[in-house]
Design an enzyme around this catalytic site. Structure first.
Site, short mmCIF file in Angstrom:
data_model
loop_
_atom_site.label_atom_id
_atom_site.label_comp_id
_atom_site.label_asym_id
_atom_site.label_seq_id
_atom_site.Cartn_x
_atom_site.Cartn_y
_atom_site.Cartn_z
CD GLU A 1 2.71 2.89 -3.17
OE1 GLU A 1 1.48 3.08 -3.08
OE2 GLU A 1 3.21 2.05 -3.95
CB THR B 1 -0.64 5.68 -3.23
OG1 THR B 1 0.02 6.80 -2.64
CG2 THR B 1 -1.41 6.13 -4.46
N GLY B 2 -3.57 4.22 -3.26
CA GLY B 2 -4.41 3.21 -3.90
C GLY B 2 -5.76 3.11 -3.23
CB SER B 3 -8.81 1.27 -4.22
OG SER B 3 -8.26 -0.03 -4.26
CB THR B 4 -6.71 -1.17 0.03
OG1 THR B 4 -7.14 -2.04 -1.02
CG2 THR B 4 -7.03 -1.83 1.36
N GLY C 1 -0.86 1.88 -8.66
CA GLY C 1 -1.33 3.25 -8.61
C GLY C 1 -0.30 4.26 -9.06
CG ASP D 1 -0.73 -3.46 -7.27
OD1 ASP D 1 -1.88 -3.00 -7.26
OD2 ASP D 1 0.29 -2.76 -7.34
#
EC number: 5.3.1.6
Length: 262
Positions: free
Chosen positions: A111, A33-36, A105, A92
């Site tokens: 995760e 999960t997250g932008s990348t 996130g 992060d």
């Protein structure tokens, strides 16, 4: 498309693109999960549509599941899959030993469960996520809503005896309301600035009543793929002790991520 991206977004893209190449037919793959991680999902969706890649995904959040379905990736639950070949996720922060801080996130619990149920965990990140010592990024701790203020007080009291520089915790907000995880819990962000002993801190925090899980991933990540804004990627495998470098070409006309806003 990539010609319009910022250097950080280019770095995320090439890391995700390189990691997507690790997924093979028949695999069961955890999607972070997250932008990348969102770039990764888009890359894999393209491979499913254009190359006929066949694999099953276990997403680590509702929003990752929605994106995976949107781009044509078959999704299942971890209970159904039981065990995974590979999990690919962002971070992060990561240090030289590939210990991580995750949870920016808000999906740290799923995760961590998915990553530890995998033969291998690969982290994809831009070069700015590498640190000498973990802790500059606030450490997320998931707590149940009942008595969360008591949990916060107990955490701050515990931090007095830990090897950290900061000892304050704040409730993560979503507008004017407390942020809620997919499991209906809150997140406390610990502002530690530097963590001297991440392994000890992870163990101690999880003993505090009301704490569900913390965002320190210790001895879980096997490989990190670091992206750079010029298209270079670096692949570090901590088990093999190897470091590989290569350059990925940008496809300037590709609009694969034109609607991606994370």
């Amino acid at each position: 498309m990539t010609g319009e991206l910022s250097p950080i977004d280019k770095a995320k893209f090439v890391a995700a693109k390189r990691a997507a190449g690790l997924v093979e037919d028949g695999m069961r793959v955890g999607l972070g999960t997250g932008s990348t991680a969102a770039w990764l999902v888009r890359c894999l969706g393209e491979m499913v549509r254009e190359e006929g890649l066949k694999f099953t995904a276990v997403p680590t959040s509702t929003r990752t599941a929605e994106l995976a379905r949107e781009v044509g990736i078959p999704v299942t639950s971890l209970d159904e899959a039981k065990w995974l070949d590979l999990t690919i996720d962002g971070a992060d922060e990561f240090d030289r030993d590939l210990n991580l801080i995750k949870g920016g996130g808000g999906a740290l619990l799923q995760e961590k469960i998915v990553a530890t149920a995998s033969d291998q965990m690969v982290v994809i990140a831009d070069a700015g996520k590498e640190v000498e010592n973990l802790g500059a990024f606030p450490l997320p701790v998931e707590v149940i809503p009942f008595g969360w203020q008591t949990s916060q007080a107990l955490i701050e009291e515990t931090l007095v005896s830990m090897d950290v520089l900061g000892r304050s915790a704040s409730l993560r907000m979503n507008g004017d309301r407390a942020f809620m995880t997919d499991e209906g819990n809150h997140i406390l962000d610990l502002h530690l600035h530097r963590i001297g002993n991440a392994r000890q801190l992870a163990l101690v925090i999880n003993q505090i009543p009301g704490v569900v899980e913390n965002g320190l991933f210790i001895d879980i990540c096997d490989t990190v793929i670091i992206g750079y804004g010029d298209g270079n990627v670096e692949v570090r495998d901590i088990n093999e002790g190897t470091v590989e470098r290569e350059k990925l070409d940008f496809v300037e006309t590709d609009n694969l991520f034109s609607d991606l806003s994370d």
